[in-house]
Design an enzyme around this catalytic site. Sequence first.
Site: not given
Length: 502
Positions: A343, A443
């Site tokens: 991310c 994630h």
Amino acid sequence: MVEIDLPLPRLHPLMLAGTGSDVGKSVLAAALCRIFLQDGYHPAPFKAQNMALNSYATPEGLEIGRAQAVQAEAAGVPCHTDMNPLLLKPTSDHTSQVVLNGKPIGNRSAYAYFRTEGRDELRREVNQAFDRLAARYNPVVMEGAGSISEINLKDTDLVNLPMARHAHADVILVADIDRGGVFASAYGSVALQTPEDRKRIKGIIVNKFRGDLRLFESGVKMMEEICGIPVLGVIPYYHDIYIEEEDSVELSLKQRKAVQGKVNVAVVLLRHLSNFTDFNMLEHDERVNLYYTNNVDDLMKADIILLPGSKSTIDDLYELRRNGVAQAILQARRNGATVMGICGGYQMMGQRIADPDGVEGSISQMPGLGLLPTETVIEGEKVTRQVRFAFLFSEEPNCTGYEIHMGRTSAVEGETLTPLVRLENGETDGCVVDRKCAGSYIHGILDNPDVIEWLLAPYAEKLEQPQLDYAAFKEEQYNKLADHVRKHLNMPLLYQILTQND
């Protein structure tokens, strides 16, 4: 004789309210969700308002606090925004992004957010979320926030006793004995309530006890006498049960140094680190020594460096350049270490990050680490979704994860990009340069065995322990937690409280 399965009784909603922050409400809520599931009920968690950087994407692609996703997993049900309708994600010491029913509605300062103006609308939203949840599940295990005795915030409180009143919930007070002052905090928390709210508090759980429980038998009687309500249990502190924790304050308890004989994995300790649960599977893999650090020397000892997510990517990137960590990462890469970003960490690994609309702050752009042929533009619209994907050159989309990010990453002009994964819908994500340099927005990517084995393969000579089955490991931990709490909690009395007429 014919046995007839009678339906289980309808239980009152149950709220775990705290004498303060970090008393263990989240984990106890997960334990009760699993206990009720084991006993044949259909429970679900609920927290009206949560403040945390650890969040999760629901199956519908909306955002909730990670703690409620964990509690839903313990309850054996899919997570939903109704379980956490209001999420505050701190962006600075005084400002948070406000996520309502899974979607961001803007940034608010603490002063502006906690003013009485506009609270009725938020109260209506969280109440409606609870009502929808209560119609589908039995019981609803509610979690309060912080201390229930913050009387200066009573008029704007959305999550503690006002929420319990709306839900007609029985309140169990959770007190942390480990920090001291348990009698004063329990008595004060009860005494400071209005007579109406005081009647709603039906019991006390003393949590995180260390030592011989027999030494506190007289303390239980004293607490019951001064508070006027029963102590349902004294829960001992445990060291061998691993449940995802809600707050990054838990990072202070995690391993911080490299060791001999294992694959050393360093997670870069960012100021605005988010979703540290991305590394839980690696942390419990016996082949790995995972530690969090921003110490240059400790980073240089790592076999693998992981750049985690960040709530303020550009600000954290600036700090990495200022404190020498960026240079250490680049040197470690030259020396043969693996570098992988997730991310915000993935964004940092590119050539540059631009924020033309000031979504994150006043810095309009920042050079990246230059490890990937990518560039990122921060955008106001947040991407939140669960995904299935095929890793690298696999044909089968047998991996899962979720995305929560504000930004679009693409190849730098004139460069080609090799994607790390291919999503089930045909889209691609991430970038891989070689066996030891990659990044992704996903994630939970490290919860997948295929990804873990790829990450650890260059260090095969250090791998002696078998691969971890993380899904089975988590189920085992929920059951161990439920057994631990059930053993020390007066469950017959709790069921009596949850079924008796007021």
